[in-house]
Write a protein that holds these residues in place. Sequence first.
Motif, short mmCIF file in Angstrom:
data_model
loop_
_atom_site.label_atom_id
_atom_site.label_comp_id
_atom_site.label_asym_id
_atom_site.label_seq_id
_atom_site.Cartn_x
_atom_site.Cartn_y
_atom_site.Cartn_z
N THR A 156 0.81 -1.22 0.00
CA THR A 156 0.00 0.00 0.00
C THR A 156 0.84 1.27 0.00
O THR A 156 0.57 2.19 -0.77
CB THR A 156 -0.96 0.00 1.21
N GLU A 216 3.52 0.75 -2.88
CA GLU A 216 2.72 0.41 -4.07
C GLU A 216 3.39 -0.65 -4.95
O GLU A 216 3.36 -0.59 -6.18
CB GLU A 216 2.39 1.66 -4.88
N ALA A 249 9.71 11.18 -8.94
CA ALA A 249 8.27 10.95 -8.73
C ALA A 249 8.04 10.11 -7.48
O ALA A 249 7.11 10.38 -6.70
CB ALA A 249 7.66 10.28 -9.96
N PHE A 250 8.89 9.10 -7.25
CA PHE A 250 8.75 8.23 -6.09
C PHE A 250 9.02 9.01 -4.80
O PHE A 250 8.29 8.87 -3.82
CB PHE A 250 9.71 7.04 -6.23
N THR A 310 8.58 12.20 -4.31
CA THR A 310 7.41 13.07 -4.09
C THR A 310 6.25 12.27 -3.53
O THR A 310 5.59 12.70 -2.57
CB THR A 310 7.00 13.76 -5.42
N LYS A 311 6.01 11.09 -4.09
CA LYS A 311 4.91 10.24 -3.62
C LYS A 311 5.10 9.86 -2.15
O LYS A 311 4.18 9.93 -1.35
CB LYS A 311 4.83 8.98 -4.48
N LEU A 312 6.33 9.49 -1.78
CA LEU A 312 6.60 9.11 -0.39
C LEU A 312 6.47 10.31 0.54
O LEU A 312 5.94 10.18 1.65
CB LEU A 312 7.99 8.49 -0.27
N SER A 313 6.92 11.46 0.11
CA SER A 313 6.77 12.68 0.92
C SER A 313 5.30 13.00 1.12
O SER A 313 4.89 13.36 2.23
CB SER A 313 7.48 13.86 0.24
N ASP A 314 4.51 12.85 0.07
CA ASP A 314 3.07 13.08 0.17
C ASP A 314 2.39 12.10 1.13
O ASP A 314 1.35 12.42 1.71
CB ASP A 314 2.40 13.00 -1.20
N LYS A 315 2.99 10.90 1.28
CA LYS A 315 2.44 9.89 2.19
C LYS A 315 3.02 10.03 3.59
O LYS A 315 2.80 9.19 4.44
CB LYS A 315 2.71 8.49 1.64
#
Length: 141
Positions: free
Chosen positions: A26, A29, A87-88, A90-95
């Motif tokens: 999750t 991903e 991109a990864f 950024t995605k982890l920071s957003d999570k």
Amino acid sequence: MNTNLSPFHLAIPVDDLKKARHFYHTVLELTEGRSSDHWVDFNFFGHQLVIHHKPKSDTSNHSNLVDGKDVPIPHFGIILEWSVWQAFATKLSDKSIEFVIAPYIRFEGEIGEQATMFFYDPCGNALEFKSFKNTSQIFAK
């Protein structure tokens, strides 16, 4: 040296299979593959990562100082393409991943310029994700 990279297989211990399974599927991903009551396979960017249940041990975390930052030892990870890494990250920071070493660029403008970040999975395994601006410089001095 063979520069044709083949997929690797990595098996890591986790003391809470349910938490680890949730994290890798999750949060990171990753696509889940085969599994049993004691282990789960994941597609780790084209490589096979297997989390295996192992009871918790009393081993403590260790780190080595690199560029003024405490790099967790041991750790594992992968080298991603530059745009995929960005991109990864950024995605982890957003999570709201709790980074041990937040995403940053090392050796900027120099040979071996690379992006890196470190964090732990919920079972204490340290992960590093990195990228090289120029992949031909992965082993450059």
